[in-house]
Enzyme design. Structure first.
Site, PDB file in Angstrom:
ATOM      1  CB  CYS A 149       1.128  -0.324   0.999  1.00 41.01           C
ATOM      2  SG  CYS A 149       1.233   0.237  -0.535  1.00 41.01           S
ATOM      3  NE  ARG A 190      -6.431  -0.593  -0.368  1.00 31.44           N
ATOM      4  CZ  ARG A 190      -5.259  -0.206  -0.870  1.00 31.44           C
ATOM      5  NH1 ARG A 190      -4.181  -0.594  -0.460  1.00 31.44           N
ATOM      6  NH2 ARG A 190      -5.328   0.488  -1.536  1.00 31.44           N
TER       7      ARG A 190
END
Length: 288
Positions: A149, A190
């Site tokens: 991530c 995101r």
């Protein structure tokens, strides 16, 4: 250390050695590195389908073995320069990425920074998320920030691209600026989107089908569509746009890309498999 990790380290070592050794040995060692690299990711195909439920990564891993075997064969047969440049890029990317992956204190630091920035971004939208270590909770639904991530893989990719091209330093710095920092910022966006979509249950589309495939709760459907579909598609588009920006500063990259892509033309695949040499793609005459 698991066997797949060992294979990654081994492929990186062979890439580095292949780049540094004379051609006589370098191309063969680099080709062996690609075989090991492709096998490592090919063996991960079931994990990405059954555990990660990531269709794009599943397809990429499934193609890894045949693609790398083919490139390794061409490397040994023709000692093609574009494939050695690709190997150099992979070596630099690996050297940049692996410390974050295999030194917990370094990877943990990057995860912590990304968690704090993402939490601030989510709450800047008027939401009320909280963080518990590397887990961000929104409306009772948790999302864990892991190393993937942080966008470290994508950033490493462009560090490798910029590092492997011979060009004036000022152009390389510009190419770095339009890629690595931009990727990190887009990744925070995101993460913010995925957490918001999951926490607010924006995409409860075909939840029963998602439950049957993943074994997760019905609420997971929003995470699946946001993270595994929409965010992945957005990341792919962003990488294409960023690649174009990098090429504008490092047009030399385009010649190598064109040459590698030419190897996958059906007629050229047939020639290579017959043992014939495929002519290298002619360099573009770019206007200065």
């Amino acid at each position: 250390m698991e066997i797949l990790d060992i294979m990654l380290w081994a492929s990186l070592a062979m890439f580095v050695a292949g780049v540094l050794l004379p051609k006589k040995y370098g191309y063969r060692l680099a080709a062996a590195g690609w075989v090991v690299f492709g096998l490592r990711w090919g063996l991960s195909t079931p994990e990405y389908y059954l555990a990660e439920h990531n269709l794009m990564y599943t397809v990429a891993c499934a193609l890894a073995i045949p693609v790398t075997l083919y490139l390794a064969y061409v490397m040994v047969k023709d000692e093609r320069e574009s494939l050695m440049v690709l190997t150099k890029s992979a070596a630099i990317s690996g050297i940049f990425y692996f410390p974050f992956s295999y030194f917990p204190w370094l990877g943990g630091w990057l995860i912590g920074v990304t968690t704090d920035i993402t939490l601030a971004a989510v709450n800047s939208l008027g939401q009320h998320a909280t963080a518990y270590g590397d887990i961000i909770m929104l409306n009772g639904l948790p999302v864990q920030i892991i190393l993937a991530c942080t966008a470290i893989q994508s950033m490493a990719l462009f560090v490798g691209v910029v590092g492997c091209i011979k060009a004036p330093l000022d152009r390389k710095v510009k190419a770095f600026i339009v890629s690595v920092p931009v990727i990190y910022v887009l990744n925070v966006i995101r993460n913010t989107f995925v957490i918001s979509a999951y926490g607010n249950q924006w995409f409860q589309i075909a939840p029963q089908a998602i439950v049957e495939w993943t074994g997760e709760e019905a609420s997971y459907a929003s995470f699946f569509w946001a993270h595994n579909v929409l965010a992945e598609a957005g990341s792919l588009i962003a990488l294409v746009v960023i690649s174009y920006a990098v090429i504008t500063f490092l047009p030399e990259t385009l010649d190598y890309i064109r040459d590698i892509l030419s190897l996958f033309k059906p007629e050229n695949v047939k020639k290579n498999l017959r043992g014939e040499r495929v002519d290298e793609a002619k360099p573009l005459q770019l206007k200065s």
